[in-house]
Design an enzyme around this catalytic site. Structure first.
Site, PDB file in Angstrom:
ATOM      1  N   GLU A 111       0.922  -1.212  -0.087  1.00 18.11           N
ATOM      2  CA  GLU A 111       0.135   0.043   0.039  1.00 18.11           C
ATOM      3  C   GLU A 111       0.854   1.185  -0.013  1.00 18.11           C
ATOM      4  O   GLU A 111       2.109   1.181   0.313  1.00 18.11           O
ATOM      5  CB  GLU A 111      -1.109  -0.138   1.188  1.00 18.11           C
ATOM      6  N   ASP A 147       3.140  10.331   4.239  1.00 20.53           N
ATOM      7  CA  ASP A 147       3.812  10.776   5.163  1.00 20.53           C
ATOM      8  C   ASP A 147       3.198  11.813   6.173  1.00 20.53           C
ATOM      9  O   ASP A 147       2.987  12.773   5.777  1.00 20.53           O
ATOM     10  CB  ASP A 147       5.095  11.474   4.516  1.00 20.53           C
ATOM     11  N   CYS A 205      31.111  30.735  14.516  1.00 21.48           N
ATOM     12  CA  CYS A 205      31.242  31.955  14.901  1.00 21.48           C
ATOM     13  C   CYS A 205      31.677  31.919  16.350  1.00 21.48           C
ATOM     14  O   CYS A 205      31.233  31.442  17.471  1.00 21.48           O
ATOM     15  CB  CYS A 205      30.151  32.672  14.724  1.00 21.48           C
ATOM     16  N   CYS A 253      26.654  37.920  19.157  1.00 20.44           N
ATOM     17  CA  CYS A 253      26.349  37.641  17.874  1.00 20.44           C
ATOM     18  C   CYS A 253      24.722  37.604  17.957  1.00 20.44           C
ATOM     19  O   CYS A 253      24.028  36.810  18.658  1.00 20.44           O
ATOM     20  CB  CYS A 253      26.846  36.497  17.477  1.00 20.44           C
TER      21      CYS A 253
HETATM   22  S1  IVH Z   1       2.531   0.265   9.019  1.00 24.06           S
HETATM   23  C1  IVH Z   1       5.379  -0.899  12.894  1.00 24.06           C
HETATM   24  N1  IVH Z   1       1.565   1.606   6.693  1.00 24.06           N
HETATM   25  O1  IVH Z   1       5.358   5.564   8.198  1.00 24.06           O
HETATM   26  C2  IVH Z   1       5.052   0.237  11.986  1.00 24.06           C
HETATM   27  N2  IVH Z   1       3.024   2.913   8.144  1.00 24.06           N
HETATM   28  O2  IVH Z   1       8.329   5.494   8.312  1.00 24.06           O
HETATM   29  C3  IVH Z   1       3.746  -0.020  11.221  1.00 24.06           C
HETATM   30  N3  IVH Z   1       3.149   5.138   7.328  1.00 24.06           N
HETATM   31  O3  IVH Z   1       5.536   4.647  11.623  1.00 24.06           O
HETATM   32  C4  IVH Z   1       3.454   0.853  10.443  1.00 24.06           C
HETATM   33  N4  IVH Z   1       2.006   4.971   5.778  1.00 24.06           N
HETATM   34  O4  IVH Z   1       3.758   6.529  10.790  1.00 24.06           O
HETATM   35  C5  IVH Z   1       2.439   1.819   7.867  1.00 24.06           C
HETATM   36  N5  IVH Z   1       0.669   2.342   4.910  1.00 24.06           N
HETATM   37  C6  IVH Z   1       1.507   2.481   6.073  1.00 24.06           C
HETATM   38  C7  IVH Z   1       1.984   3.718   6.223  1.00 24.06           C
HETATM   39  C8  IVH Z   1       2.760   3.813   7.200  1.00 24.06           C
HETATM   40  C9  IVH Z   1       2.724   5.733   6.396  1.00 24.06           C
HETATM   41  C10 IVH Z   1       4.102   5.837   8.462  1.00 24.06           C
HETATM   42  C11 IVH Z   1       4.037   5.368   9.808  1.00 24.06           C
HETATM   43  C12 IVH Z   1       5.031   4.836  10.180  1.00 24.06           C
HETATM   44  C13 IVH Z   1       6.171   5.546   9.297  1.00 24.06           C
HETATM   45  C14 IVH Z   1       7.551   4.634   9.225  1.00 24.06           C
END
Ligand code: IVH
Length: 694
Positions: free
Chosen positions: A127, A131, A438, A444
């Protein structure tokens, strides 16, 4: 960091400790910028480079592991102002993959760990990776009761009031549902909503958000939930927390169940059932990415079978059964019009490229970081050059390279200033470091302003309303020259109200925010002072040891004598080495710092440090285990991971320090040695029972 790999072996212990401390400081700084200020300053790649360098040095010097080890935490500690929520199961992160080979390795690792035969493919659900900001939502009898941020993974911020304002989040679950349910997912913002929000912010004289992630995070972390309500936030759910698999067998079934309770899922998704499916999905999504309504920075693959997920478990910060496959950074070419040099809180001079505006990945970019003077020299970047810039994920763009073929005539190598552009003081480079600083200290303006901003930041005093522009103005008008002046601002109420663009309301709000912080805990004050190498974890250690402000101050003054009992006492604090001790003591040698502290104690009430409640511990915590022979029900990697997840250490050979030897088939002489030494010898079944019980 420009130092090369092979130089690490040549470092002395002291140099390695100094390099590690500097890296910890930089990583902590960028973690804070990213997680709490919602304003990252460097690209993901530059951040990863810092972390890599840190890991490489630690590999050679494991005994120098710093107390603030960034590898053992996720994100950053919860901000003050919100109450705290302990996560029943830690909220972790995902490890990243950047190439098809990384993905092949990931699948192979899973195969080996689970000892899967050739003809069985471990299926995955793929999937998009949006972010945003991860959140945990607890439902009791189907009603949303508590929502929390990830925080440091163990403890997050209570954002229930804010989350209740998000339309995507069901306040009541669709029946049937378990009595208690914890849903985990991501709060995010659509690209169009983000752009509209920024247009409005600029109209209102506020700083625009750098990207949708920062906008979402900044909008959720509002103590006043009516502000969150006015922001176009969304939520998708991706996992269960406390209830884990909840009796479900696959990730796919879990997704269906989550949707039935009334949550949105992130789409498009696909069940990948054979070799090649993962990469195929990745390419499809990469091609569609700009057509999706939200920004994504990659795709996530999750092993479909939940029993296998449970067996694989976690490694430090992330699950072994899932991975984020990141998209390559987006690049563009443009002209570099000028190089300016900015000055930070510690006096570090950072070069920034001013560019002919250009669109990269849908965002107009007119500035990019040049990191440091060595980078400019190494890439031979000159004013007038056509440069390639890149935006990775959602952070500040960087200059990657120069197109020498397009270089105009009469360009000159950039001469890095030897004096501070803000105050004219000499700027020097300490040996072995890439940063030029600096030496102007408090005269500063750039440093003074950044220190005041640090003082008021979330982890420090946490006073809202001290944006860069505002602090700069107040400093220039001599209204705040030192931290304590902030608490005397109420004597200048009328002057403040007459300022352009400052209505009565915003002055009242600011003074109220200041008043709310007249009483603070000792650890926050120590952190707020901005002593070199004293991050929030070290500040807590010091506060816990010295308990009150006068005791800490007296001890630091006494510790200036290297032979004193006070110095020995300081260095003996677990996880504070001689280097941190020296920096803490140095702070007190400067008479000006003592005056600042004195002044602060006249306007603040400093509470003794309050101990947070302890982490739970298992009976295997701290025990040393040795595995020998072939285990029947799990691979060695799985056994080791299980032991470590319960706090045990796994050793390769038996000694008097060993607590348990676990014996599989065809074990060698380790079991005999263990018996001879009086160490407990366990069968595989006994070991598993011990794990269950602990
Ligand atoms: S699963 C154990 N699925 O990306 C963690 N996370 O970089 C399971 N995130 O902490 C996370 N899209 O906040 C999962 N489809 C997705 C996601 C996703 C974004 C975020 C999530 C995670 C972070 C890691």
């Amino acid at each position: 960091m420009t130092a090369k790999l092979h130089d690490i072996d040549k470092l002395t212990d002291i140099e390695a400790a100094a390099a590690l401390a500097e890296l910890v400081r930089q990583i902590a700084h960028h973690d804070l910028a990213y997680h709490q200020k919602d304003a990252p300053e460097i690209s993901d790649a530059a951040y990863d480079a810092l972390r890599n360098r840190y890991r490489q040095i630690l590999q050679v010097f494991p005994h120098l592991k710093p107390i603030d080890d960034p590898e053992s935490r996720v994100g950053s500690a919860p901000a003050a102002g919100f109450s705290k929520v302990a996560h029943a199961i830690p909220m972790l992160s995902l490890s990243n993959a950047f190439s098809d080979e990384d993905i092949a390795d990931f699948v192979d690792r899973i195969r080996r760990f689970l000892q899967l035969p050739e003809n069985i493919y471990p299926e995955f659900v793929a999937e998009p990776k949006i972010d945003g900001l991860s959140a945990s939502l607890c439902y009791e009898q189907g009603k949303l009761t508590v929502a929390a941020t990830r925080g440091d993974g163990t403890t997050g911020e209570n954002i229930t009031a804010n989350v209740l304002t998000i339309a995507d989040v069901p306040q009541k679950l669709q029946a049937p549902f378990p009595n208690i349910l914890e849903i985990r997912g991501e709060i995010y913002m659509n690209r169009e909503d983000f752009i509209t929000l920024n247009v409005q912010r600029e109209k209102d004289g506020e700083d625009p958000f750098a990207n949708p992630r920062n906008a979402a995070a900044g909008s959720v972390r509002q103590l006043d939930a009516s502000i969150s309500a006015s922001r176009p936030l969304r939520f998708f759910a991706y996992a269960l927390g406390e209830t884990r698999g909840g009796g479900l067998q696959t990730q796919q079934a879990l997704r269906d169940q989550i949707a039935q309770w009334g949550f949105h899922l992130n789409e498009p998704s696909r069940l990948c059932v054979k070799d090649g499916d993962l990469i195929d999905f990745y390419r499809t999504i990469e091609a569609q990415r700009h057509a999706l309504p939200f920004d994504i920075d990659g795709v996530v693959y999750k092993l479909n079978r939940i029993d296998w997920q449970e067996r694989l478990g976690f490694i430090s910060r992330s699950p072994r059964w899932a991975i984020a496959h990141k998209f390559a950074a987006e690049q563009a070419e443009t002209r570099l019009n000028a190089i300016i040099v900015q000055v930070g809180r510690t006096g570090a001079l950072t070069p920034v490229a001013e560019l002919e505006p250009v669109t990269v990945g849908g965002v107009v970019v007119s500035r990019a970081t040049l990191h440091n003077e060595d980078e400019i020299a190494r890439k031979d970047i000159r004013v007038g050059d056509i440069v390639c810039i890149q935006r990775a994920g959602d952070v500040i763009p960087q200059v990657v390279s120069v197109d020498l073929k397009q270089r105009p005539q009469h360009t000159y190598a950039f001469v890095f200033p030897t004096h501070c552009p803000e105050c004219g003081s000499l700027a020097v480079r300490e040996e072995g470091l890439v940063v030029r600083r600096c030496t102007g200290g408090l005269i500063c303006p750039a440093q003074a302003v950044e220190r005041l901003r640090h003082f008021t930041s979330r982890t420090a005093l946490n006073i809202e309303g001290f944006g860069e522009q505002r602090v700069r103005e107040l400093w220039q008008d001599r209204l705040i020259r030192s931290p304590a002046d902030i608490f005397r601002l109420r004597d200048h109420r009328e002057t403040l109200q007459k300022r352009e663009g400052w209505g009565e309301k915003s002055v009242v709000k600011l003074l109220e925010a200041i008043d709310a912080r007249r009483t603070i805990t000792l650890d926050r004050l120590i952190y707020a002072l901005g002593i070199r190498q004293v991050g929030d974890a070290t500040a807590k250690l010091l506060a816990r040891h010295y308990l009150t402000l006068p005791l800490w101050r007296e001890a630091m003054i006494a510790a200036q004598n290297k032979e004193s009992a006070a110095r020995q006492d300081l260095e003996a604090i677990d996880q504070i080495g001689p280097l941190i001790a020296q920096d803490s003591v140095d702070f007190f040698i400067e008479p000006h710092n003592l005056a600042v502290l004195e002044d602060l104690s006249s306007v603040l009430t400093v509470l003794p440090y309050e101990k947070p409640f302890g982490a739970s511990s298992s009976t295997l915590e701290g025990k040393t285990v040795v595995f020998t022979g072939t285990l029947a029900t799990m691979s060695r990697a799985e056994a080791k991971a299980k032991a470590e997840s319960l706090g045990a250490k796994v050793a390769g050979s038996v000694s008097v320090k060993t607590d348990y030897v676990v014996v599989g088939e065809d074990a060698g002489n380790k079991a005999d040695k263990a018996r001879a030494l009086g160490v407990a010898v366990l069968s595989e079944a006994e070991w598993k029972a011990l794990c269950e019980a602990s």
